[in-house]
Design a protein around this motif. Structure first.
Motif, PDB file in Angstrom:
ATOM      1  N   VAL A  20      40.823  51.648  48.307  1.00 51.50           N
ATOM      2  CA  VAL A  20      39.343  51.402  49.227  1.00 51.50           C
ATOM      3  C   VAL A  20      39.537  52.082  50.562  1.00 51.50           C
ATOM      4  N   TYR A  21      38.084  52.555  50.619  1.00 51.41           N
ATOM      5  CA  TYR A  21      38.356  53.395  51.976  1.00 51.41           C
ATOM      6  C   TYR A  21      38.503  52.958  53.515  1.00 51.41           C
ATOM      7  N   SER A  22      39.004  53.117  53.298  1.00 53.37           N
ATOM      8  CA  SER A  22      38.926  52.264  55.517  1.00 53.37           C
ATOM      9  C   SER A  22      39.481  53.170  56.571  1.00 53.37           C
ATOM     10  N   ASP A  23      38.374  53.125  57.614  1.00 51.61           N
ATOM     11  CA  ASP A  23      38.599  54.329  58.393  1.00 51.61           C
ATOM     12  C   ASP A  23      40.112  52.976  59.355  1.00 51.61           C
ATOM     13  N   ILE A  24      40.235  51.461  59.537  1.00 49.92           N
ATOM     14  CA  ILE A  24      40.953  51.052  59.816  1.00 49.92           C
ATOM     15  C   ILE A  24      42.311  51.601  59.384  1.00 49.92           C
ATOM     16  N   ASN A  25      42.645  52.180  58.181  1.00 45.22           N
ATOM     17  CA  ASN A  25      43.784  53.116  57.666  1.00 45.22           C
ATOM     18  C   ASN A  25      44.489  54.358  59.017  1.00 45.22           C
TER      19      ASN A  25
END
Length: 382
Positions: free
Chosen positions: A173-178
């Motif tokens: 799941v592509y996540s900016d939070i990462n």
């Protein structure tokens, strides 16, 4: 390297909406130019700057359309600086993380909370640094933006309080939070702000003098504007990404501004280092190979390197002909860079497709795919 690119760029004038292109060698890049000029003519993008590299040379350069449409039209230029959006993730943040890894600062499969203790909150104690880099953390795509919060401290609090949607390692799941988290990790381990770290340890060694976070006001006329903000002002020289903007313009997932010269420098240096040729790229070859080969959890079919995309539903900039094993990334504003170490090639596309109204997402996805396919065909890749 820079002299060659600048010399080629100086030849690129504009003739109406279509613009101009130059190429080296005998390859036929006319289909690439047609795709780009037609995208401008249709209004899919206001303008575009593109480059194709092969065997250590830039073999195609194209400049089409306009840098700005509002408040007054401005012609596109090879020297236009663009909001790179999520290209910040692999080019800056992941590289910074891996520089610190090379120094023995951490292990990839150690939990993030070992270095950011508050990250353990809300069920995140098992998320590792590798999970963040490959987008297999299980975290949601972005911080909640429905309320008008502001400031880096508030963003940090929200990151630490975020609860995963899925178990770590289960799915991509592509996540900016990462990458917001990875930016915080760089700052915690280096003792420097992310923008300062990038300037000293990435941009300066590479000679990327036209790149950085939060551009000075004097550079604004050279920057491609994006869209209207919540106050109905055109964003120009201010990061487009709303989360990064609320954080003050410096974040691990977005915030870098750059131009074609500097991104060509980056791509060529990366491919040179990966091939074992002399290079200013600030990583060891073995580390770079690690970053650009599949590192997702065992048995998972969405292929991600450490920061770089390899084969997922985001991989349209690979086109039809570059092989699986090539790698790259996109940016929401319309930027993309795709590199193939097998053929020693890259395709760079820089646009501000969100200007002025935020649209044309589907069109830029198709344009990236088609340009990559045409470029690969011109290079004789089948």
């Amino acid at each position: 390297m820079r002299r060659e690119v600048l010399r080629g760029g100086a030849l690129l004038g504009l003739t109406g909406v279509a613009g101009c292109a130059s190429r080296a060698g005998g390859s036929d890049f006319a289909p690439v130019g047609r795709l780009l000029s037609e995208a401008v003519a249709r209004g899919d993008v206001p303008g575009v700057v593109a480059a194709v590299g092969h065997d250590g040379r830039v073999v195609y350069r194209g400049v089409y359309g306009h840098r700005a449409l509002l408040p007054v039209p401005e012609p596109q230029s090879w020297t236009t600086r663009f909001d790179m959006a999520s290209l910040t993730k692999p080019t800056i943040t992941a590289l910074a993380v891996m520089q610190l890894w090379e120094q023995g600062t951490f292990a990839l499969d150690q939990p993030v909370c070992r270095y950011l203790p508050e990250f353990a909150r809300a069920g995140k104690a098992g998320i590792t640094i590798r999970h963040l880099l490959t987008h297999y953390s299980g975290l949601p795509p972005d911080l909640e933006l429905s309320t008008p919060w502001k400031g880096k401290d508030e963003a940090v609090r929200r990151v630490m309080d975020t609860r995963p949607d899925h178990p770590a390692g289960e799915r991509f799941v592509y996540s900016d939070i990462n990458f917001i988290t990875l930016g915080l990790l760089v700052e915690a381990l280096s003792g420097q702000t992310l923008d300062r770290y990038a300037a000293l340890h990435i941009l300066a060694p590479l000679g990327m003098v036209h790149s950085g976070f939060r551009p000075d006001a004097g550079l604004v006329p050279q920057i491609a504007p994006t869209q209207f903000d919540e106050n109905h002002a055109i964003l120009r020289g201010v990061v487009h990404d709303p989360t990064a903007r609320r954080m003050g313009g410096i974040a691990g997932h977005a915030g870098l501004f750059s131009d074609a010269d500097d991104m060509v420098l980056y791509a060529r240096a990366l491919l040179d280092r990966r091939a074992g040729r002399p290079s200013a790229f600030p990583l060891k070859r073995e580390t770079l190979v690690l970053m650009t080969t599949p590192q997702q959890p065992a048995g998972r079919t969405d292929l991600r390197g450490l920061g770089w995309d390899i084969a997922t539903h985001y991989s349209t900039p690979r086109g039809d002909l570059f092989p699986v094993g090539s790698f790259g990334h996109t940016g929401f504003t319309g930027t993309s860079l795709w590199m193939d170490p097998v053929s020693d090639s890259f395709v760079l596309i820089l646009t501000n497709r969100v200007h002025p109204d935020g649209g044309h997402g589907r069109q830029i996805v198709q344009l990236r795919h088609d340009v990559a396919t045409a470029a690969a065909r011109a290079l004789g890749i089948a």
